[in-house]
Design an enzyme around this catalytic site. Structure first.
Site, PDB file in Angstrom:
ATOM      1  N   SER A  49     -20.744  22.676  94.541  1.00 18.00           N
ATOM      2  CA  SER A  49     -19.812  22.649  95.686  1.00 18.00           C
ATOM      3  C   SER A  49     -20.102  21.507  96.645  1.00 18.00           C
ATOM      4  O   SER A  49     -21.256  21.161  96.909  1.00 18.00           O
ATOM      5  CB  SER A  49     -19.888  23.969  96.459  1.00 18.00           C
ATOM      6  OG  SER A  49     -19.685  25.042  95.581  1.00 18.00           O
ATOM      7  N   GLY A  70     -15.027  20.330 100.962  1.00 15.78           N
ATOM      8  CA  GLY A  70     -13.684  20.006 100.457  1.00 15.78           C
ATOM      9  C   GLY A  70     -13.542  20.156  98.954  1.00 15.78           C
ATOM     10  O   GLY A  70     -12.452  20.029  98.405  1.00 15.78           O
ATOM     11  N   ILE A  84     -16.527  56.189 106.095  1.00 10.25           N
ATOM     12  CA  ILE A  84     -16.870  57.614 105.950  1.00 10.25           C
ATOM     13  C   ILE A  84     -18.101  57.948 106.788  1.00 10.25           C
ATOM     14  O   ILE A  84     -18.185  59.015 107.408  1.00 10.25           O
ATOM     15  CB  ILE A  84     -17.097  57.955 104.451  1.00 10.25           C
ATOM     16  CG1 ILE A  84     -15.785  57.810 103.691  1.00 10.25           C
ATOM     17  CG2 ILE A  84     -17.656  59.376 104.299  1.00 10.25           C
ATOM     18  CD1 ILE A  84     -15.938  57.820 102.173  1.00 10.25           C
ATOM     19  N   GLU A 144     -19.200  31.501  93.002  1.00  4.64           N
ATOM     20  CA  GLU A 144     -18.944  31.442  91.549  1.00  4.64           C
ATOM     21  C   GLU A 144     -17.444  31.544  91.259  1.00  4.64           C
ATOM     22  O   GLU A 144     -17.038  32.068  90.221  1.00  4.64           O
ATOM     23  CB  GLU A 144     -19.688  32.563  90.809  1.00  4.64           C
ATOM     24  CG  GLU A 144     -21.159  32.607  91.066  1.00  4.64           C
ATOM     25  CD  GLU A 144     -21.946  31.526  90.328  1.00  4.64           C
ATOM     26  OE1 GLU A 144     -21.649  31.272  89.167  1.00  4.64           O
ATOM     27  OE2 GLU A 144     -22.848  30.942  90.955  1.00  4.64           O
TER      28      GLU A 144
HETATM   29  C1  LIG Z   1     -23.579  32.457 100.223  1.00  2.00           C
HETATM   30  C2  LIG Z   1     -23.014  31.378  99.347  1.00  2.00           C
HETATM   31  C3  LIG Z   1     -23.811  30.828  98.354  1.00  2.00           C
HETATM   32  C4  LIG Z   1     -23.305  29.795  97.535  1.00  2.00           C
HETATM   33  N1  LIG Z   1     -24.115  29.255  96.581  1.00  2.00           N
HETATM   34  C5  LIG Z   1     -23.673  28.170  95.859  1.00  2.00           C
HETATM   35  C6  LIG Z   1     -24.543  27.483  94.963  1.00  2.00           C
HETATM   36  O1  LIG Z   1     -25.703  27.858  94.758  1.00  2.00           O
HETATM   37  N2  LIG Z   1     -24.061  26.369  94.321  1.00  2.00           N
HETATM   38  C7  LIG Z   1     -22.796  25.914  94.514  1.00  2.00           C
HETATM   39  O2  LIG Z   1     -22.430  24.911  93.905  1.00  2.00           O
HETATM   40  N3  LIG Z   1     -21.931  26.550  95.361  1.00  2.00           N
HETATM   41  C8  LIG Z   1     -22.345  27.647  96.051  1.00  2.00           C
HETATM   42  N4  LIG Z   1     -21.509  28.286  96.939  1.00  2.00           N
HETATM   43  C9  LIG Z   1     -20.173  27.735  97.157  1.00  2.00           C
HETATM   44  C10 LIG Z   1     -19.060  28.586  96.558  1.00  2.00           C
HETATM   45  O3  LIG Z   1     -19.107  28.548  95.159  1.00  2.00           O
HETATM   46  C11 LIG Z   1     -17.726  28.067  97.131  1.00  2.00           C
HETATM   47  O4  LIG Z   1     -17.725  28.414  98.512  1.00  2.00           O
HETATM   48  C12 LIG Z   1     -16.531  28.687  96.448  1.00  2.00           C
HETATM   49  O5  LIG Z   1     -16.395  28.180  95.141  1.00  2.00           O
HETATM   50  C13 LIG Z   1     -15.214  28.408  97.216  1.00  2.00           C
HETATM   51  O6  LIG Z   1     -15.088  27.046  97.459  1.00  2.00           O
HETATM   52  P1  LIG Z   1     -14.722  26.507  98.930  1.00  2.00           P
HETATM   53  O7  LIG Z   1     -15.639  27.172  99.881  1.00  2.00           O
HETATM   54  O8  LIG Z   1     -14.707  25.028  98.889  1.00  2.00           O
HETATM   55  O9  LIG Z   1     -13.267  27.032  99.197  1.00  2.00           O
HETATM   56  P2  LIG Z   1     -11.825  26.405  98.643  1.00  2.00           P
HETATM   57  O10 LIG Z   1     -12.029  25.997  97.243  1.00  2.00           O
HETATM   58  O11 LIG Z   1     -11.480  25.337  99.623  1.00  2.00           O
HETATM   59  O12 LIG Z   1     -10.928  27.623  98.763  1.00  2.00           O
HETATM   60  C14 LIG Z   1     -10.377  28.074 100.008  1.00  2.00           C
HETATM   61  C15 LIG Z   1      -9.307  29.121  99.701  1.00  2.00           C
HETATM   62  O13 LIG Z   1      -8.251  28.539  98.894  1.00  2.00           O
HETATM   63  C16 LIG Z   1      -8.078  29.296  97.702  1.00  2.00           C
HETATM   64  N5  LIG Z   1      -7.751  28.413  96.583  1.00  2.00           N
HETATM   65  C17 LIG Z   1      -8.319  27.224  96.270  1.00  2.00           C
HETATM   66  N6  LIG Z   1      -7.774  26.706  95.148  1.00  2.00           N
HETATM   67  C18 LIG Z   1      -6.828  27.587  94.739  1.00  2.00           C
HETATM   68  C19 LIG Z   1      -5.915  27.639  93.637  1.00  2.00           C
HETATM   69  N7  LIG Z   1      -5.874  26.679  92.706  1.00  2.00           N
HETATM   70  N8  LIG Z   1      -5.083  28.718  93.532  1.00  2.00           N
HETATM   71  C20 LIG Z   1      -5.135  29.726  94.450  1.00  2.00           C
HETATM   72  N9  LIG Z   1      -5.968  29.722  95.523  1.00  2.00           N
HETATM   73  C21 LIG Z   1      -6.801  28.691  95.654  1.00  2.00           C
HETATM   74  C22 LIG Z   1      -9.414  29.980  97.470  1.00  2.00           C
HETATM   75  O14 LIG Z   1      -9.288  31.144  96.685  1.00  2.00           O
HETATM   76  C23 LIG Z   1      -9.842  30.303  98.893  1.00  2.00           C
HETATM   77  O15 LIG Z   1      -9.221  31.478  99.315  1.00  2.00           O
HETATM   78  C24 LIG Z   1     -21.976  29.337  97.713  1.00  2.00           C
HETATM   79  C25 LIG Z   1     -21.176  29.904  98.727  1.00  2.00           C
HETATM   80  C26 LIG Z   1     -21.667  30.901  99.521  1.00  2.00           C
HETATM   81  C27 LIG Z   1     -20.780  31.481 100.598  1.00  2.00           C
END
Ligand SMILES: Cc1cc2nc3c(=O)[nH]c(=O)nc-3n(C[C@H](O)[C@H](O)[C@H](O)COP(=O)(O)OP(=O)(O)OC[C@H]3O[C@@H](n4cnc5c(N)ncnc54)[C@H](O)[C@@H]3O)c2cc1C
Length: 406
Positions: free
Chosen positions: A142, A145, A357, A384
């Site tokens: 990740s 953006g 509850i 994930e």
């Molecule tokens: C506690 C925590 C631990 C994490 N650990 C890791 C890690 O170890 N390694 C790593 O690489 N990442 C990690 N992440 C990152 C995580 O995988 C991402 O936050 C996640 O994949 C969502 O990406 P984003 O935050 O960029 O949101 P976005 O991708 O910007 O999504 C934002 C919203 O848009 C929606 N959306 C986006 N694209 C589409 C589509 N094509 N169709 C429909 N809806 C869509 C999404 O469902 C979401 O609701 C972690 C995140 C958290 C919160």
């Protein structure tokens, strides 16, 4: 043939993981959540009792019987690594999901190294996890953006003589600040799109590898989530995982293959928290609900708990199927996404119901636990791949399969 009964090894690993959850995790769970800190003693105890993390428990199963297993039997255990991992993950999350992410070991770095590292790379990168010290691994897909849309990764890797030079920022990386090595997905050529994305092993201390902000989170607060910055970061050329270079889409496949391996584990973690909350609220209803509670309302509660109970079983079965397919080396993208999506939604439903509850309960550990699990649950809908992304994966595969049958 299909059998639903756990083998002796599977049961032993599951029971051992449950014992660790009871003895090592639950007692410090609320305090670690409050302080966002994990005591060093926890790491050492888990290093001793679960060396190598969830993956290490597979080999521990062999030694647990007094080391009386033959080579063949150990090989059989290792060939069911994904299944054993989901058994372990459900129990660990029942104990504390945040603490389970912090067990010393390669963690999320393990699947890509195991699947895409050459034998020499596997030895070079995984051997440290067998020494006496505390070591972690991390996986960095990740970026600000770029979360769901993995194909748009902007971190670059440029070949310069015998080294790759990495530039970019990764965020939300679990164990990122304590990892001895991080699998970083970067593009060698943006014009190639997916084909340009490759996995690199970046060791801690590589020049230009900096740790940025550590996130303050609503849930999973004791789990470390870090920003990683690569500023002209130099790594040896042969830290590119070799197997990912086999075909044009190799690196992207490595990223997706990692997710197919880890989504069932995340589904298992969600199932473990759901089960913990379900057990706690069921016990409270049984013991604490004031006498004289109107029969009709009690009946509604029983009905709700019965529904949630069978949904937890359904989540576990989806998780088991996806993990079993991974062990059989069958393509499991659709099933891994189904397991992760179902368990991710379920854990929110169960923990929300438990908080509602138990609203009349006295302040104290049972109530504090369900409140914590409610906060922890949300991330299972996000990392994930969010629920929306799981649906995209499922529908693509489903319609692909339907088209193939026409
Ligand atoms: C506690 C925590 C631990 C994490 N650990 C890791 C890690 O170890 N390694 C790593 O690489 N990442 C990690 N992440 C990152 C995580 O995988 C991402 O936050 C996640 O994949 C969502 O990406 P984003 O935050 O960029 O949101 P976005 O991708 O910007 O999504 C934002 C919203 O848009 C929606 N959306 C986006 N694209 C589409 C589509 N094509 N169709 C429909 N809806 C869509 C999404 O469902 C979401 O609701 C972690 C995140 C958290 C919160």
């Amino acid at each position: 043939m299909i059998g639903m009964e756990l083998t002796d090894t599977q049961r032993m690993v599951q029971e051992y993981a449950h014992q660790l959850a009871v003895e090592e995790m639950r007692p410090i769970s609320l305090e670690c959540d409050r302080t966002e800190q994990i005591p060093e003693t926890y790491f050492w105890r888990m290093k001793r009792r679960a060396p190598g993390g969830a993956e290490g428990l597979v080999s521990l199963a062999g030694r647990g019987t007094g080391g009386d297993k033959g080579r063949e039997e150990i090989a059989r255990d290792e060939a069911q690594g994904a299944f054993l991992s989901v058994l372990v993950n459900e129990e660990m999350a029942w104990g504390d999901a945040a603490l389970s992410t912090a067990i010393p070991g390669p963690g999320l770095a393990y699947p890509p190294i195991r699947s895409f590292g050459s034998p020499e790379q596997q030895r070079r990168f995984l051997s440290i996890y067998q020494d006496e010290g505390l070591h972690w691994g991390a996986l960095a897909l990740s970026e600000p953006g770029v979360g769901s849309d993995v194909a748009s990764i902007a971190t670059t890797a440029t070949l310069d003589g015998d080294e790759y030079v990495l530039n970019g920022t990764k965020h939300y990386i679990t164990n990122g600040a304590r990892a001895d090595l991080v699998i970083v997905f970067a593009t060698v050529d943006k014009r190639l799109g997916r084909a340009g994305i490759k996995p690199f092993v970046v060791p801690r201390g590589a020049p230009g590898f900096l740790v940025g902000r550590i996130e303050k989170k609503m849930g999973l607060r004791a789990s470390q989530t870090a920003e990683l910055i690569f500023d002209h970061c130099r790594i040896p050329k042969d830290n590119l995982l070799a197997g990912s270079d086999r075909d044009r889409a190799g690196g992207f496949k490595a990223a997706m293959g990692t997710l197919d391996a880890t989504r069932p584990m995340v589904g298992a973690l969600g199932t473990g928290i759901a089960r913990a909350a379900y057990e706690m609220v069921s016990e409270w209803v049984r013991q604490e609900l004031p006498r004289g509670y109107p029969f009709r309302r009690r009946h509604l509660l029983d009905d709700e708990l019965a529904t949630l109970g069978h949904e937890i079983d359904a989540a576990r079965l989806l998780v088991w199927r996806a993990a079993w397919m991974a062990d059989q080396r069958m393509p499991n993208s659709k099933e891994a996404s189904m397991a992760k999506a179902y368990a991710g939604a379920l854990v929110m439903r169960v923990t929300a119901a438990a908080v509602r509850i138990m609203a009349p309960a006295e302040p104290g550990p049972p109530k504090w636990f369900v409140e914590k699990w409610f906060r922890d649950a949300k991330v299972f809908d996000i990392f994930e791949g969010t629920a929306q992304i799981q649906r995209v994966v499922i529908s693509r595969r489903l319609f692909g399969e339907m088209a193939a049958q026409e």
